[in-house]
Structure formats: structure tokens, C-alpha cells
Design an enzyme around this catalytic site. Structure first.
Site, PDB file in Angstrom:
ATOM      1  N   GLU A 138      -5.412 -15.302  -8.674  1.00  0.00           N
ATOM      2  CA  GLU A 138      -4.588 -14.057  -8.139  1.00  0.00           C
ATOM      3  C   GLU A 138      -2.924 -15.278  -7.823  1.00  0.00           C
ATOM      4  O   GLU A 138      -2.010 -14.955  -8.943  1.00  0.00           O
ATOM      5  CB  GLU A 138      -3.984 -13.950  -7.275  1.00  0.00           C
ATOM      6  CG  GLU A 138      -4.810 -12.129  -7.519  1.00  0.00           C
ATOM      7  CD  GLU A 138      -5.194 -11.854  -5.755  1.00  0.00           C
ATOM      8  OE1 GLU A 138      -6.436 -10.705  -5.891  1.00  0.00           O
ATOM      9  OE2 GLU A 138      -4.519 -11.674  -5.013  1.00  0.00           O
ATOM     10  N   HIS A 174      -3.282  -6.790  -8.592  1.00  0.00           N
ATOM     11  CA  HIS A 174      -4.254  -6.056  -8.510  1.00  0.00           C
ATOM     12  C   HIS A 174      -5.530  -7.256  -9.151  1.00  0.00           C
ATOM     13  O   HIS A 174      -5.109  -7.949  -9.751  1.00  0.00           O
ATOM     14  CB  HIS A 174      -4.628  -5.295  -9.795  1.00  0.00           C
ATOM     15  CG  HIS A 174      -5.523  -4.497  -9.561  1.00  0.00           C
ATOM     16  ND1 HIS A 174      -5.163  -3.130  -8.373  1.00  0.00           N
ATOM     17  CD2 HIS A 174      -6.618  -4.317 -10.571  1.00  0.00           C
ATOM     18  CE1 HIS A 174      -6.395  -2.358  -8.477  1.00  0.00           C
ATOM     19  NE2 HIS A 174      -7.064  -2.762  -9.233  1.00  0.00           N
ATOM     20  N   VAL A 184      -0.245   4.275 -11.371  1.00  0.00           N
ATOM     21  CA  VAL A 184      -1.416   4.076 -10.600  1.00  0.00           C
ATOM     22  C   VAL A 184      -1.917   2.211 -10.747  1.00  0.00           C
ATOM     23  O   VAL A 184      -2.676   3.337 -11.773  1.00  0.00           O
ATOM     24  CB  VAL A 184      -1.982   4.626  -9.560  1.00  0.00           C
ATOM     25  CG1 VAL A 184      -2.785   4.251  -8.302  1.00  0.00           C
ATOM     26  CG2 VAL A 184      -0.923   5.858  -8.870  1.00  0.00           C
ATOM     27  N   MET A 238       0.609  -1.358  -0.023  1.00  0.00           N
ATOM     28  CA  MET A 238       0.340   0.036   0.149  1.00  0.00           C
ATOM     29  C   MET A 238       1.350   1.320  -0.030  1.00  0.00           C
ATOM     30  O   MET A 238       0.553   2.448   0.837  1.00  0.00           O
ATOM     31  CB  MET A 238      -0.698  -0.298   1.413  1.00  0.00           C
ATOM     32  CG  MET A 238      -2.004  -1.062   1.253  1.00  0.00           C
ATOM     33  SD  MET A 238      -2.817  -1.497  -0.064  1.00  0.00           S
ATOM     34  CE  MET A 238      -3.452  -2.952   0.244  1.00  0.00           C
ATOM     35  N   ARG A 239       2.102   1.520  -0.910  1.00  0.00           N
ATOM     36  CA  ARG A 239       2.667   2.852  -1.074  1.00  0.00           C
ATOM     37  C   ARG A 239       2.589   2.720  -2.534  1.00  0.00           C
ATOM     38  O   ARG A 239       2.786   1.799  -3.262  1.00  0.00           O
ATOM     39  CB  ARG A 239       4.037   2.496  -0.263  1.00  0.00           C
ATOM     40  CG  ARG A 239       4.091   2.927   1.056  1.00  0.00           C
ATOM     41  CD  ARG A 239       5.607   2.196   1.901  1.00  0.00           C
ATOM     42  NE  ARG A 239       6.340   3.479   1.057  1.00  0.00           N
ATOM     43  CZ  ARG A 239       6.378   4.238   2.236  1.00  0.00           C
ATOM     44  NH1 ARG A 239       5.444   5.158   3.109  1.00  0.00           N
ATOM     45  NH2 ARG A 239       7.415   5.361   1.357  1.00  0.00           N
ATOM     46  N   ILE A 240       2.948   4.200  -2.845  1.00  0.00           N
ATOM     47  CA  ILE A 240       3.163   4.198  -4.203  1.00  0.00           C
ATOM     48  C   ILE A 240       4.141   4.495  -4.249  1.00  0.00           C
ATOM     49  O   ILE A 240       5.334   4.950  -3.048  1.00  0.00           O
ATOM     50  CB  ILE A 240       2.898   5.544  -4.642  1.00  0.00           C
ATOM     51  CG1 ILE A 240       1.002   5.772  -4.465  1.00  0.00           C
ATOM     52  CG2 ILE A 240       3.456   6.097  -6.474  1.00  0.00           C
ATOM     53  CD1 ILE A 240       0.800   5.603  -5.292  1.00  0.00           C
TER      54      ILE A 240
END
Lengths: 216, 216
Positions: B179, B111, B149, B92-94
Site C-alpha cells: 500500500e 483498499h 463502495v 471508515m465512512r461512506i
């Protein structure tokens, strides 16, 4: 037994998917009739296709008619024919709010992608956009038409895998096969009274919950 | 024979998909090692999962570090471990441009939807958004990470059908299974040198075109 239903088709191009419906009816697998095919293009092959199968084909000249005027001409014909379900097959016009509300949840559009991906008015170049984006899976969507473009409640979707050497033409053919399958499925679900629209979601009832007896 | 590859995992949550990689390695079906698992959350179960399998687990305190400072700490570890391929599993980080460019086409993100649908930073609520939209088909995407993103070149997608009584939890489980399958496939294609990135499109070469001999 479910009752025979009367279909109306609106198409601006070849109406390729319509052939699947015609074939399904002829084969006795779908108890329906296409009562009329309407187009905003005089030279749409969908009209010729209709005539060849003895289906009434009507060209409505858009000219400088407003959307409402045009829609009313369409609706007048649909009313006369007592149409139960309207199918938009590559119909390149936006349908106005009056038409949408008059036939709420009785108009289905066929879109050549897995909406909401590749929707919103890029109908003509969908497959090109899909390939350019590099997705590995696309497909088709049959949805009820509401006030939005490509945004109405989804009835059926079918996935299609994209191959390594896929071209716009090869992809179009694969997606059209999925469309044909999907549209037949959607018509039958509608006919059997198994579709319940709740907001954006379309619930598909199981056979037992429709109140139709399945026997003869 | 393809060479063994060294994987690095970045995860902010449970790292459920990582278990599939661990299992595949243990079963002898994937010649790889997870050299390190890095998290920006001290209590991420991904770290605990790593330790339980004898994998080095590193928490990096984000504190008030800039994105660049944080990324450099991550990269320092990845360099020391000679990581070949970095996997973002619910990370959960760019990732900043320096990191992206240093590991161009060597970072894959998982994703939980069929991108471009339901992308663009709604990671936490993807399944809810999918159900609210009423789509009938969703899936997962494994893509290379670029400056956008959820927008990088797509390596693998898997479709998942949505059932009539689907909940967020039931859907999450189905998509996670897809996934796991997808990420193993993507790692193997990378390892076998079969991925060619051309703009947005990832071409997958057939076995014969990779220059690897397939025998022992």
C-alpha cells in the site's frame, strides 16, 4: 523418486495450455503421460492437437444426453485409463456432483483470472471484462473442481500486469503464458503429494514433508 | 518541474500508510505537503501521528449529523487549505455524492485487496476473508472514489503473494508495505498530471505526454 502419473484432459477449444504439458513431458522435466483428451466438441483443436502427438482423442457427442449420462461416458474412459489427475482446459461444461465426488481433489480447472475476481461463468469473456473493469493486475488460477462454478480450492495463482495498450488478444497471450507455468507447477505439486486440502484452503507442503525421497 | 501539491488525509484509524508519505516528503523524494489530517474518531492515532509531525489534526464529531452535514464540514476545511488531492486511508465512512462530485477524480482510496476481489464494505475483515478463501495472491488497490463502495476507477494495484504460514497479522504487514509503495506511486502520477480517467479505466500517460518538462 515420485511415480509417473497419468493425466486426462477435458477441453472444448484449442487446449493451448495442454501444449505446455506435452512439451514439458517431451523435455523430460515432467514424468507423466497424457493418456486421453476428451472433448464435447467434435471440431475442438484440442483433439487434433492430441492426435498429432500420438495421444488418444475422444469426442463425446452431447446430443440430448443428461449431464449425468454425459459425465458417466467421460468417467468410463477415465477409469479404463486409470487416470490419476484430470485437467480441465477451457472445458465449457459444468461437471455434475457424481463426477466431482468420484474424483474429489483429482480434477483441476484452469481459469484465466485471479479468482474470486472475474469468475462465475464468464469464461468466454473474462479478458474483456477485466479490461472493461480497468484493473491493473489480473492473472490465472488453477483450482480443484468442486460443486461450485470457479469456486473450488485454489492450488496455484499467477499474477499478470496489464499494460497501458493492452488488448484482449495481448492480454490473453500473457495470461496463457502464466497458465502454462501455473499448470505445470500444479501437476508437479500433485504428483509429489504436496497438496493438502483443508476446507477452501490448499496447503502446499515443503519437499521434506511429503515422505518422498528426493534422490534417485 | 511539477508543482508542489497539497494533500489532505481522511483516516479513522492509525493512518499507517500516511507515514510513508511523511517519510517520502522528508526524504525530498515527493514535493508535497500534508496540510491537514481529518478524522471522525477522536482517538484515531492518525491524528496523533499528524501532530507529532507538525501537521494540523482535526477531529470532526459525527454525533447525529447527516452524511451531508458531516461531509460539508470536511469540505469546508479542505477548501480553506486549497487541497489538491484527498487520500482516504482506512477512512471508515461512506462519502456522499456532493463530496464525490465536488472533488471528482481528486479523492483516492487505499483498499487492502486486489479489487474487485474482496471489496464492497468488508474493509475491517479483508485479510481474514482473503485467508479463508484460500487465495494465493492478494494485494492492494489505490482507486479514485466514486459513488460506489470500492468501485471507483483503479489507479494502481500491487500484488502480494500469500505464504503457507500466513496469518492475518503477517499478511496485513505485507499488504501495508505494498500500500505504501502504491500510494506514493499514485500521488506522483497524479502530481505529474499523468492520469486520464475514461469511464472505469485510468490511463497512465508516459512521461513525455504530460506537457511537463522533466528538467529544472
Amino acid at each position: 523418486m515420485v511415480a509417473k502419473i497419468k493425466l486426462g484432459v477435458l477441453s472444448s477449444t484449442r487446449g493451448t495450455d495442454m501444449q505446455a504439458i506435452i512439451d514439458e513431458i517431451k523435455a523430460g522435466r515432467l514424468d507423466a503421460s497424457i493418456e486421453v483428451v476428451i472433448s464435447n466438441r467434435k471440431d475442438a483443436y484440442a483433439l487434433e492437437r492430441a492426435r498429432r502427438h500420438g495421444i488418444e482423442a475422444v469426442f463425446i457427442e452431447p446430443g440430448d444426453k443428461s449431464r449425468e449420462e454425459f459425465d458417466r461416458e467421460v468417467m468410463k474412459i477415465l477409469k479404463e485409463k486409470n487416470i490419476d489427475l484430470i485437467l480441465l482446459i477451457a472445458y465449457m461444461r459444468i461437471i455434475g456432483p457424481e463426477f466431482v465426488s468420484e474424483y474429489k481433489n483429482k480434477i483441476m480447472n484452469v481459469h484465466p483470472s485471479l479468482l474470486p475476481a472475474f469468475g462465475g461463468g464468464i469464461d468466454k469473456g473474462v479478458h474483456r471484462a477485466v479490461l472493461n473493469h480497468g484493473v491493473k493486475i489480473t492473472g490465472c488460477t488453477i483450482h480443484f473442481v468442486d460443486e461450485t462454478v470457479d469456486g473450488g480450492p485454489i492450488v496455484v495463482q499467477k499474477a499478470v500486469s496489464i499494460g497501458e495498450d493492452e488488448t484482449v488478444d495481448s492480454l490473453k497471450e500473457k495470461v496463457q503464458n502464466a497458465e502454462k507455468e501455473g499448470i505445470i507447477e500444479a501437476i508437479k505439486l500433485f504428483q509429489e503429494g504436496r497438496l493438502r486440502v483443508n476446507g477452501r484452503r490448499v496447503r502446499i507442503l515443503s519437499d521434506e514433508n511429503t515422505g518422498h525421497s528426493s534422490g534417485g
